[in-house]
Design a protein around this motif. Structure first.
Motif, PDB file in Angstrom:
ATOM      1  N   ALA A 157      -7.930  -3.435   5.020  1.00 18.95           N
ATOM      2  CA  ALA A 157      -7.258  -2.217   4.580  1.00 18.95           C
ATOM      3  C   ALA A 157      -8.109  -1.550   3.517  1.00 18.95           C
ATOM      4  CB  ALA A 157      -5.882  -2.554   4.004  1.00 18.95           C
ATOM      5  N   ARG A 210       0.864  -1.194   0.000  1.00 13.72           N
ATOM      6  CA  ARG A 210       0.000   0.000   0.000  1.00 13.72           C
ATOM      7  C   ARG A 210       0.890   1.229   0.000  1.00 13.72           C
ATOM      8  NH1 ARG A 210      -2.991  -3.818   2.772  1.00 13.72           N
ATOM      9  NH2 ARG A 210      -1.617  -3.686   4.551  1.00 13.72           N
ATOM     10  N   ASN A 261       1.700 -17.504  -2.166  1.00 15.90           N
ATOM     11  CA  ASN A 261       0.632 -18.502  -2.312  1.00 15.90           C
ATOM     12  C   ASN A 261       1.250 -19.848  -2.043  1.00 15.90           C
ATOM     13  OD1 ASN A 261      -1.750 -17.000  -3.259  1.00 15.90           O
ATOM     14  ND2 ASN A 261      -0.229 -16.320  -4.742  1.00 15.90           N
ATOM     15  N   TYR A 269      -8.464   0.220  -0.047  1.00 19.65           N
ATOM     16  CA  TYR A 269      -7.762   0.049  -1.326  1.00 19.65           C
ATOM     17  C   TYR A 269      -6.811   1.217  -1.575  1.00 19.65           C
ATOM     18  CZ  TYR A 269      -6.835   0.271  -6.309  1.00 19.65           C
ATOM     19  OH  TYR A 269      -6.203   0.397  -7.524  1.00 19.65           O
TER      20      TYR A 269
HETATM   21  N1  SAM Z   1      -1.118 -13.685  -1.390  1.00 18.65           N
HETATM   22  C1  SAM Z   1      -2.067 -13.282  -0.474  1.00 18.65           C
HETATM   23  C2  SAM Z   1      -3.471 -13.460  -1.077  1.00 18.65           C
HETATM   24  O1  SAM Z   1      -3.744 -14.312  -1.810  1.00 18.65           O
HETATM   25  O2  SAM Z   1      -4.337 -12.685  -0.799  1.00 18.65           O
HETATM   26  C3  SAM Z   1      -1.876 -11.895   0.048  1.00 18.65           C
HETATM   27  C4  SAM Z   1      -0.586 -11.221  -0.057  1.00 18.65           C
HETATM   28  S1  SAM Z   1      -0.717  -9.454  -0.062  1.00 18.65           S
HETATM   29  C5  SAM Z   1       0.934  -9.076   0.099  1.00 18.65           C
HETATM   30  C6  SAM Z   1      -1.406  -9.134   1.547  1.00 18.65           C
HETATM   31  C7  SAM Z   1      -2.703  -8.409   1.519  1.00 18.65           C
HETATM   32  O3  SAM Z   1      -2.519  -7.074   1.176  1.00 18.65           O
HETATM   33  C8  SAM Z   1      -3.728  -8.897   0.509  1.00 18.65           C
HETATM   34  O4  SAM Z   1      -4.406 -10.008   0.949  1.00 18.65           O
HETATM   35  C9  SAM Z   1      -4.622  -7.719   0.353  1.00 18.65           C
HETATM   36  O5  SAM Z   1      -5.713  -7.770   1.243  1.00 18.65           O
HETATM   37  C10 SAM Z   1      -3.736  -6.543   0.721  1.00 18.65           C
HETATM   38  N2  SAM Z   1      -3.466  -5.706  -0.449  1.00 18.65           N
HETATM   39  C11 SAM Z   1      -2.753  -6.018  -1.534  1.00 18.65           C
HETATM   40  N3  SAM Z   1      -2.747  -4.994  -2.405  1.00 18.65           N
HETATM   41  C12 SAM Z   1      -3.473  -4.002  -1.849  1.00 18.65           C
HETATM   42  C13 SAM Z   1      -3.830  -2.687  -2.273  1.00 18.65           C
HETATM   43  N4  SAM Z   1      -3.442  -2.209  -3.447  1.00 18.65           N
HETATM   44  N5  SAM Z   1      -4.580  -1.938  -1.441  1.00 18.65           N
HETATM   45  C14 SAM Z   1      -4.982  -2.417  -0.237  1.00 18.65           C
HETATM   46  N6  SAM Z   1      -4.668  -3.647   0.214  1.00 18.65           N
HETATM   47  C15 SAM Z   1      -3.924  -4.436  -0.589  1.00 18.65           C
END
Ligand code: SAM
Ligand code: SF4
Ligand code: F3S
Length: 565
Positions: free
Chosen positions: A421, A91, A262, A423
């Protein structure tokens, strides 16, 4: 296993690092060549780690490299000769924290001209390299996540006497096939193996170990920067992982967490082998892959669980994995979780939204119904399992009704913990083509509403533990209550999390200190006791439940198992 229909048409795989230009062989940066051994003493270093567990694990490898060439850890950022900032870009706020530190870093450099700052992690993306110096003016060197194994080498800290792995870290990274880097990060698995063989992984805990099993991400979530920062999925060889797990067991760690963006898609990119001929998993959702005769997470869990002590019990008593994607939560994985005594009764399974149209726009490629079915199956197979999830509110075009649908799903599915969170649009992601049309104030209101609703659910879930005796692995002595500055790099992640939970009330008593640990269900438990209990599993009688944590007292002997039916 029954094949389920594909929910959505597959999206194209993003041409992430596969399309990158060839990487030039790394050279010692002239700006930092004064660290060259012999010219000066080796610098003391401080690693500031932001972001997820994968970053924490990567920082352990970087610290291991620096220690291997004779550097010492500095007790705080302000007194270090070398600062390594391992960034998160998930973010905007995560990047803003580091940008906000540039002034302070510039002051430190003025006071100590020899100070050098390296910026690594997901904030360093090849496509934006040209703008990095402007955004992070106090930084001397930028390394992408897949370049981190070259840290010591590029700093000029690697002498001819250094371990072979360190000296050759760069060569695999720069393999060029048909004029382009074969796959910019294919060398990560090999580097991990070399780092382990040479004792260059400086684990921060003696209790819990991180074990990365798959790097990168092949999913196509439209909001997410991770595939652009970390590249496509690359699984580590099965036998390398088992060897690392055996080493972790032999070193006496009590807990092991398998890591990947994942983690449950582990193995699909490895070659088919006869010894895995019994594996014929099919994906029940998302892009179809030939998974036959390839190792999978279920096989890994069973094999690591099969590493036994002389008493016949699993040598590592707590086995966890993070993060799972609903596409890849196979029946084989669920069965392995139910069968393996060391696999903890907790699962992190991000749902992101409770509305199918939002999930489609997010590129998640499952429906709420698919998620519901998988959750019901895991809850049936592992009674009382604690489930946590991630939710994004205010994604492009989210209406009040779609947000209400998410609230409804949280009420229905009753997660133990929700990481929510608002977006945050990220550079280079497909969602930038959509309008970020939910006003900031609405995102904030929805986030607060969701957190309030979940607080009540979390409290109810935690109250179910009242009056029970549970096994708690004591992790740390908790600092006296204080205002924790989340932007203070000397405050580690666990301290930040601790600030969100109620501290132990009252005095800990003579010879006793306030401590915290976790149950197998990943519940944070506050207790008081002898500091010597840190690192030990103890039985705790739960007498207080809050929305985020439990509190209890020590009981002499174990009685009932901590199963919540
Ligand atoms: N690989 C995991 C999955 O399948 O959801 C999540 C990894 S990601 C690094 C961790 C979390 O960050 C996600 O599940 C998502 O909820 C949140 N996230 C990712 N991109 C985002 C964005 N652009 N804005 C807000 N939250 C975000
Ligand atoms: Fe990002 Fe997770 Fe989606 Fe991968 S699966 S793109 S890491 S949210
Ligand atoms: Fe952040 Fe990268 Fe992890 S973006 S959440 S550090 S994979």
């Amino acid at each position: 296993m029954t094949a389920r229909p594909e929910v959505f048409a597959p999206l194209p795989v993003l041409p992430v690092l596969r399309e990158m230009a060839p990487v030039a062989p790394p050279e010692v940066d002239p700006a930092i060549a004064e660290f060259r051994p012999g010219a000066h003493d080796t610098p003391s270093f401080f690693v500031w780690t932001l972001g997820c567990q994968m970053n924490q694990s990567d920082s352990e490898e970087m610290a291991g490299q620096l220690l291997a060439v004779g550097c010492e850890r500095a007790p705080a950022m302000d007194v270090a000769d070398l600062i390594v900032i391992n960034t998160c870009a998930v973010r905007e706020h995560a990047e803003a924290r580091v940008i906000g530190r540039q002034g302070r870093l510039a002051e430190l450099k003025k006071a100590k001209p020899g100070l050098r700052v390296v910026l690594t992690g997901c904030g360093v993306r090849e496509s934006e390299r040209s703008g990095l110096a402007r955004r992070f003016p106090a930084v001397d060197m930028f390394l992408r996540p897949d370049e981190e194994p070259e840290l010591a080498l590029r700093l000029g800290l690697v002498s001819a006497q250094a371990p072979i792995g360190l000296r050759t870290a760069a060569t695999a990274a720069t393999t060029v096939v048909s004029g382009r880097a074969a796959s910019a990060a294919d060398h990560l698995a090999g580097n991990r193996a070399a780092a382990l063989a040479e004792g260059r992984v400086a684990r921060t805990s003696t209790l819990s170990a991180w074990l990365p099993i798959v790097y990168g991400c092949d999913k196509t979530c439209t909001y997410c920067i991770v595939p652009f920062s970390r590249g496509p999925e690359r699984s580590r060889p099965f036998d390398d992982i088992l060897a690392e797990a055996r080493g972790i067991a032999a070193a006496g760690f009590r807990e092991l967490t398998l890591l990947g963006q994942n983690v449950n898609s582990y193995g699909h990119d490895l070659p088919a082998e006869e010894r895995f001929g019994h594996i014929c998993t099919e994906r029940s959702s998302g892009r179809k892959l030939d998974l036959r005769s390839r190792p999978d997470l279920a096989e890994l869990l069973r094999s690591i669980d099969g590493i036994r002590g002389s008493d016949g019990n699993p040598a590592i008593s707590r086995l966890r994995f993070i993060t799972s994607h609903p596409w890849d939560l196979s029946d084989r994985l669920i069965e392995a979780m139910a069968d393996c005594p060391s696999v903890c009764e907790s699962l992190h399974l991000p749902i992101q939204s409770g509305d199918d149209e939002m999930l489609r726009r997010m590129g998640r490629q499952y429906t709420v119904e698919h998620y519901r079915e998988r959750l019901a199956r895991i809850r049936a197979a592992v009674p009382g399992i604690a489930v946590s999830t991630d939710v994004i509110v205010g994604f492009c075009g989210e209406t009040d009704a779609q947000f209400e649908a998410t609230l409804g799903v949280l009420e229905e599915l009753r997660f133990d913990t929700v990481f929510a969170a608002a977006y945050s649009p990220r550079p280079g992601t497909p969602a930038l083509a959509m309008a970020d049309d939910v006003p900031a104030a609405v995102k904030r209101r929805r986030l607060n509403e969701l957190l309030a609703a979940q607080e009540a659910i979390g409290l109810e879930r935690n109250r179910a533990w009242l009056g029970r005796d549970v096994e708690v692995l004591v992790e740390r002595i908790t600092p006296p209550r204080r205002r924790l500055d989340p932007d203070d790099p000397d405050v580690d992640v666990s301290d930040e999390q601790a600030s969100a939970v109620p501290p132990l009330e009252g005095s800990a008593g003579e010879g006793s200190v306030a401590m915290a640990g976790r149950t197998r269900h990943n519940k944070l438990v506050h207790l008081a006791g002898d500091p010597a209990l840190v690192g030990q599993p103890v039985r705790i009688h739960i007498e207080h439940a809050g929305p985020f944590a439990l509190r209890g007292h020590l009981v002499a002997a174990p009685n009932e198992p901590d199963v919540l039916a």
